[in-house]
Design an enzyme around this catalytic site. Structure first.
Site, mmCIF file in Angstrom:
data_model
loop_
_atom_site.group_PDB
_atom_site.id
_atom_site.type_symbol
_atom_site.label_atom_id
_atom_site.label_comp_id
_atom_site.label_asym_id
_atom_site.label_seq_id
_atom_site.Cartn_x
_atom_site.Cartn_y
_atom_site.Cartn_z
ATOM 1 N N GLU A 1 -30.127 -6.304 28.731
ATOM 2 C CA GLU A 1 -31.351 -5.504 28.549
ATOM 3 C C GLU A 1 -32.435 -6.513 28.129
ATOM 4 O O GLU A 1 -33.296 -6.870 28.918
ATOM 5 C CB GLU A 1 -31.132 -4.429 27.484
ATOM 6 C CG GLU A 1 -32.350 -3.577 27.185
ATOM 7 C CD GLU A 1 -32.145 -2.610 26.006
ATOM 8 O OE1 GLU A 1 -31.197 -2.792 25.213
ATOM 9 O OE2 GLU A 1 -32.963 -1.661 25.888
ATOM 10 N N HIS B 1 -25.821 7.195 30.086
ATOM 11 C CA HIS B 1 -26.396 6.319 29.046
ATOM 12 C C HIS B 1 -27.432 7.120 28.271
ATOM 13 O O HIS B 1 -28.593 7.198 28.660
ATOM 14 C CB HIS B 1 -27.018 5.085 29.721
ATOM 15 C CG HIS B 1 -27.518 4.054 28.756
ATOM 16 N ND1 HIS B 1 -27.681 2.726 29.115
ATOM 17 C CD2 HIS B 1 -27.917 4.123 27.457
ATOM 18 C CE1 HIS B 1 -28.140 2.046 28.084
ATOM 19 N NE2 HIS B 1 -28.309 2.868 27.059
ATOM 20 N N ASP C 1 -31.458 7.031 28.199
ATOM 21 C CA ASP C 1 -31.339 6.160 27.015
ATOM 22 C C ASP C 1 -31.708 6.890 25.719
ATOM 23 O O ASP C 1 -30.827 7.406 25.037
ATOM 24 C CB ASP C 1 -32.194 4.898 27.209
ATOM 25 C CG ASP C 1 -31.683 3.693 26.425
ATOM 26 O OD1 ASP C 1 -30.633 3.805 25.782
ATOM 27 O OD2 ASP C 1 -32.334 2.640 26.453
ATOM 28 N N ASP C 2 -32.988 6.897 25.377
ATOM 29 C CA ASP C 2 -33.464 7.559 24.150
ATOM 30 C C ASP C 2 -34.665 8.426 24.531
ATOM 31 O O ASP C 2 -35.816 8.054 24.274
ATOM 32 C CB ASP C 2 -33.878 6.501 23.116
ATOM 33 C CG ASP C 2 -32.713 5.598 22.755
ATOM 34 O OD1 ASP C 2 -31.847 6.031 21.969
ATOM 35 O OD2 ASP C 2 -32.655 4.476 23.285
ATOM 36 N N HIS D 1 -28.251 7.994 24.062
ATOM 37 C CA HIS D 1 -27.939 7.916 22.627
ATOM 38 C C HIS D 1 -28.370 9.235 22.017
ATOM 39 O O HIS D 1 -29.570 9.564 22.042
ATOM 40 C CB HIS D 1 -28.705 6.762 21.975
ATOM 41 C CG HIS D 1 -28.415 5.434 22.599
ATOM 42 N ND1 HIS D 1 -27.498 4.557 22.085
ATOM 43 C CD2 HIS D 1 -28.907 4.839 23.723
ATOM 44 C CE1 HIS D 1 -27.444 3.471 22.843
ATOM 45 N NE2 HIS D 1 -28.288 3.621 23.844
ATOM 46 N N HIS E 1 -23.840 -2.533 25.961
ATOM 47 C CA HIS E 1 -25.193 -2.889 26.360
ATOM 48 C C HIS E 1 -25.211 -4.403 26.598
ATOM 49 O O HIS E 1 -24.749 -5.169 25.739
ATOM 50 C CB HIS E 1 -26.195 -2.561 25.253
ATOM 51 C CG HIS E 1 -26.522 -1.099 25.109
ATOM 52 N ND1 HIS E 1 -25.578 -0.129 24.988
ATOM 53 C CD2 HIS E 1 -27.724 -0.466 25.090
ATOM 54 C CE1 HIS E 1 -26.173 1.049 24.884
ATOM 55 N NE2 HIS E 1 -27.484 0.878 24.944
HETATM 56 N N1 HPA Z 1 -30.621 -0.674 23.345
HETATM 57 C C1 HPA Z 1 -29.818 -1.074 22.351
HETATM 58 N N2 HPA Z 1 -29.458 -0.265 21.368
HETATM 59 C C2 HPA Z 1 -29.891 0.989 21.370
HETATM 60 C C3 HPA Z 1 -30.713 1.448 22.366
HETATM 61 C C4 HPA Z 1 -31.088 0.582 23.412
HETATM 62 O O1 HPA Z 1 -31.826 0.913 24.349
HETATM 63 N N3 HPA Z 1 -30.970 2.745 22.072
HETATM 64 C C5 HPA Z 1 -30.317 3.039 20.940
HETATM 65 N N4 HPA Z 1 -29.656 1.978 20.508
HETATM 66 ZN ZN ZN Z 2 -29.043 2.328 25.242
#
Ligand code: HPA
Ligand code: ZN
Length: 336
Positions: free
Chosen positions: A199, A16, A277-278, A18, A196
């Site tokens: 969350e 996971h 994630d990011d 991006h 996703h």
């Molecule tokens: N959640 C949803 N969309 C996203 C995320 C995330 O953590 N990171 C980049 N796009």
């Molecule tokens: Zn994500």
């Protein structure tokens, strides 16, 4: 070897990530300069200071703004290679990487420019460090389904260069059911699909992702603990969750790492994995996530072995490849 050293040293997969979220402020400024873009932040420090998020949307607004510096094939190459260099340092041997083509094609960047840049970065990492990668095309769920279907049409000529489909961006108010037709078409390609869910959105969105989109993994899914029957379902059906601990704390899903639901998920037998994630926006890469989780929960080698093994088992590679990687993981554990 203590448990933290093992967790950092063992071979693992990142499932996971991006790629646009791995854009560090230093690289963003360098690309803005290279492309002659008037970037709306005074300095690297000013940009980093803006990384103060209250929820998912407050992050996404900045994430999409920064993506504007990505213009050329070279930019996407540099972005990919920079991420893989960092991932390698944390002994990530395989990464399944999300990219958001709509963020770029909406600005007039051709789909193929994005794809070729990312592929070239991945090829360099494979040649230099033996790293394995897969690309997962993510659709932006805040956009209408018809626009996502048009994106899929645009991707079809390159389908043999893509390894799966995902669904990201603003979750609340954009349930998986909005994308039933899109995902039916994605699944018809024979590629795996993920989304996703859970969350910021409720457990019902996780059920929808499984029942309507028929996903092979759930991204995040940390709110599943609010629904006992769902937890049972995830465990018995061996559905992997790609959990992102630092992301969840930075986006205020949990106020502190100690409140994270990872321990409950693992205790219930859910196939949870740890991911970043990011990483440019949320305080770090795979290793930083591992350190933050270990500081909160102080797990033993067995738990870290389970997490690494889950990541390899939940990856979208052939069974023989998984077996070979798990043998590497077992060898690392034998020395721990
Ligand atoms: N959640 C949803 N969309 C996203 C995320 C995330 O953590 N990171 C980049 N796009
Ligand atoms: Zn994500």
């Amino acid at each position: 070897m203590n448990a933290l050293d093992f967790a950092l040293a063992c071979p693992k997969a990142e499932l996971h990530l991006h790629i646009e979220g791995s854009l560090e402020p230093e690289l963003a400024f360098a690309l803005a300069q290279r492309n002659g873009i008037d970037f709306p932040f005074a300095s690297v420090e000013a940009l980093r200071a803006a990384y103060n998020f209250s929820d998912l949307q407050s992050f996404l607004d900045l994430y999409y703004a920064c993506a504007d510096v990505l213009r050329t094939e070279e930019d996407f190459h540099d972005l990919m290679l920079a991420y893989l260099r960092r991932a390698k340092a944390d002994n990530v041997i395989h990464a399944e990487i999300f990219f958001d083509p709509q963020t770029h094609t909406a600005r007039g960047i051709p789909f193929e420019t994005v794809l070729r840049g990312l592929e070239r970065g991945a090829a360099t990492a494979q040649a230099q460090w033996g790293m394995s990668t897969r690309l997962i095309l993510c659709f932006l769920r805040h956009l209408p389904e018809d626009e996502c279907l048009a994106c899929l049409d645009e991707a079809m000529p390159f389908i043999h260069r893509i390894h799966g489909f995902g669904l990201d961006s603003s979750e609340k108010g954009h349930p998986p059911s909005k994308f039933a037709r899109l995902f039916e078409r994605c699944r018809a390609t024979g590629l795996p699909v993920v989304a996703h869910a859970g969350e910021e959105g409720p457990p019902a969105y996780i059920h929808e992702a499984l029942d309507i989109l028929k996903v092979d993994r759930i991204d995040h899914g940390v709110r599943a603990v609010e629904d006992a029957a769902l937890i049972q379902r995830l465990a018995t059906q061996h559905i992997a969750l790609t959990v992102c601990p630092l992301s969840n704390v930075r986006l205020c899903i949990f106020q502190k790492m100690e409140q994270h639901t990872l321990p409950q998920l693992l205790a219930a037998g859910v196939r949870a994995t740890i991911n970043s994630d990011d990483p440019a926006y949320f305080g770090g890469y795979m290793g930083d996530n591992i350190r933050a989780v270990q500081a909160a929960f102080n797990w033993n080698v067995d738990t870290w072995y389970t997490l690494a093994r889950n990541s390899l088992e939940a990856s979208f590679v052939p069974a023989e490849q998984k077996t070979a990687w798990i043998a590497q993981l077992d060898a690392c554990r034998a020395q721990a």
